[in-house]
Scaffold this active site. Structure first.
Site, PDB file in Angstrom:
ATOM      1  N   ASP A  30      22.926  15.863 -24.342  1.00 32.20           N
ATOM      2  CA  ASP A  30      22.153  16.267 -25.512  1.00 32.20           C
ATOM      3  C   ASP A  30      22.719  17.573 -26.045  1.00 32.20           C
ATOM      4  OD1 ASP A  30      18.999  15.531 -26.579  1.00 32.20           O
ATOM      5  OD2 ASP A  30      19.862  17.490 -27.117  1.00 32.20           O
ATOM      6  N   ILE A  31      22.823  17.686 -27.359  1.00 28.40           N
ATOM      7  CA  ILE A  31      23.418  18.858 -27.992  1.00 28.40           C
ATOM      8  C   ILE A  31      22.519  20.094 -27.871  1.00 28.40           C
ATOM      9  CG2 ILE A  31      22.481  18.609 -30.336  1.00 28.40           C
ATOM     10  CD1 ILE A  31      25.389  18.976 -31.354  1.00 28.40           C
ATOM     11  N   ASN A  87      10.913   8.817 -26.679  1.00 28.04           N
ATOM     12  CA  ASN A  87      10.047   9.264 -27.772  1.00 28.04           C
ATOM     13  C   ASN A  87      10.007   8.141 -28.799  1.00 28.04           C
ATOM     14  OD1 ASN A  87       9.618  11.817 -26.624  1.00 28.04           O
ATOM     15  ND2 ASN A  87      11.502  12.613 -27.523  1.00 28.04           N
ATOM     16  N   GLY A  93       7.468  12.150 -31.321  1.00 30.42           N
ATOM     17  CA  GLY A  93       8.513  13.167 -31.308  1.00 30.42           C
ATOM     18  C   GLY A  93       9.915  12.634 -31.506  1.00 30.42           C
ATOM     19  N   GLN A  94      10.031  11.366 -31.972  1.00 30.99           N
ATOM     20  CA  GLN A  94      11.370  10.799 -32.184  1.00 30.99           C
ATOM     21  C   GLN A  94      11.966  11.359 -33.470  1.00 30.99           C
ATOM     22  OE1 GLN A  94      11.535   6.494 -32.315  1.00 30.99           O
ATOM     23  NE2 GLN A  94      13.781   6.478 -32.382  1.00 30.99           N
ATOM     24  N   HIS A 100      16.916   5.522 -27.691  1.00 27.59           N
ATOM     25  CA  HIS A 100      17.545   6.334 -26.651  1.00 27.59           C
ATOM     26  C   HIS A 100      16.514   6.728 -25.613  1.00 27.59           C
ATOM     27  CE1 HIS A 100      16.144   9.022 -29.881  1.00 27.59           C
ATOM     28  NE2 HIS A 100      15.853   9.889 -28.936  1.00 27.59           N
ATOM     29  N   HIS A 102      15.883   9.843 -22.817  1.00 33.27           N
ATOM     30  CA  HIS A 102      16.312  11.153 -22.328  1.00 33.27           C
ATOM     31  C   HIS A 102      16.292  11.147 -20.801  1.00 33.27           C
ATOM     32  CE1 HIS A 102      15.596  13.468 -26.207  1.00 33.27           C
ATOM     33  NE2 HIS A 102      14.867  12.380 -26.440  1.00 33.27           N
TER      34      HIS A 102
HETATM   35  P1  AMP Z   1      14.441  12.433 -30.088  1.00 30.04           P
HETATM   36  O1  AMP Z   1      13.698  13.649 -30.562  1.00 30.04           O
HETATM   37  O2  AMP Z   1      13.789  11.737 -28.931  1.00 30.04           O
HETATM   38  O3  AMP Z   1      14.756  11.504 -31.241  1.00 30.04           O
HETATM   39  O4  AMP Z   1      15.802  12.965 -29.482  1.00 30.04           O
HETATM   40  C1  AMP Z   1      16.943  13.162 -30.233  1.00 30.04           C
HETATM   41  C2  AMP Z   1      17.824  14.083 -29.443  1.00 30.04           C
HETATM   42  O5  AMP Z   1      19.118  14.009 -29.991  1.00 30.04           O
HETATM   43  C3  AMP Z   1      17.411  15.565 -29.477  1.00 30.04           C
HETATM   44  O6  AMP Z   1      17.113  16.013 -28.162  1.00 30.04           O
HETATM   45  C4  AMP Z   1      18.629  16.258 -30.073  1.00 30.04           C
HETATM   46  O7  AMP Z   1      18.898  17.503 -29.473  1.00 30.04           O
HETATM   47  C5  AMP Z   1      19.742  15.256 -29.800  1.00 30.04           C
HETATM   48  N1  AMP Z   1      20.878  15.296 -30.701  1.00 30.04           N
HETATM   49  C6  AMP Z   1      20.861  15.411 -32.061  1.00 30.04           C
HETATM   50  N2  AMP Z   1      22.115  15.375 -32.539  1.00 30.04           N
HETATM   51  C7  AMP Z   1      22.939  15.231 -31.469  1.00 30.04           C
HETATM   52  C8  AMP Z   1      24.353  15.132 -31.318  1.00 30.04           C
HETATM   53  N3  AMP Z   1      25.211  15.181 -32.372  1.00 30.04           N
HETATM   54  N4  AMP Z   1      24.858  15.015 -30.058  1.00 30.04           N
HETATM   55  C9  AMP Z   1      24.034  14.974 -29.000  1.00 30.04           C
HETATM   56  N5  AMP Z   1      22.693  15.056 -29.078  1.00 30.04           N
HETATM   57  C10 AMP Z   1      22.154  15.187 -30.297  1.00 30.04           C
END
Ligand code: AMP
Ligand code: ZN
Length: 114
Positions: A30-31, A87, A93-94, A100, A102
């Site tokens: 995760d970024i 999420n 919280g998505q 995906h 986590h």
């Molecule tokens: P969600 O809130 O469950 O949709 O999770 C989306 C996740 O994607 C968040 O934790 C972000 O930090 C992560 N995210 C967004 N952009 C990127 C990216 N380019 N590379 C890796 N993770 C990312």
């Protein structure tokens, strides 16, 4: 899905730090990590989210969890414990509309999550 962030990561069009991969799924860091271990596991096929996986495709969940378990082992949290989170939708919280899970670990998780 040409304008989907995680489809672009799967296609290699946007860089990500890949942790593990199977025929059907990809795992990458995760970024914006919320824990010492924070990995996202996504299906290579596009599904917008949990609600969009229909009955005949439900094997996708098995594949995601199987790769998430491999990630937990590779990241050293298999036995200390970890959390898997889907999420779903706005109030869930998505923020990225590509299915995906986590994988969070490396510190004590609290409950309830808030
Ligand atoms: P969600 O809130 O469950 O949709 O999770 C989306 C996740 O994607 C968040 O934790 C972000 O930090 C992560 N995210 C967004 N952009 C990127 C990216 N380019 N590379 C890796 N993770 C990312
Ligand atoms: Zn997608």
């Amino acid at each position: 899905m040409s304008d989907c962030l995680f489809c672009k990561i799967v296609a290699g069009e946007i860089p990500a730090k890949v942790v593990a991969e199977s025929d059907t799924s990809l795992a990458f860091y995760d970024i914006a990590p919320e824990a010492p271990v924070h990995v996202l596991v996504v299906p290579k096929r596009h599904f917008a989210g949990v609600n969009d996986v229909i009955a005949t495709d439900r094997g996708v969940f098995d594949e995601l969890i199987a790769l998430a378990r491999e990630v937990a082992t590779a990241e050293g949290v298999r036995d200390s414990g970890y959390r898997l989170i889907f999420n779903v939708g706005d109030e869930g919280g998505q923020t990225v509309p590509h299915l995906h899970v986590h994988v969070l670990g490396g510190r004590q998780m609290r409950w309830p999550p808030g």
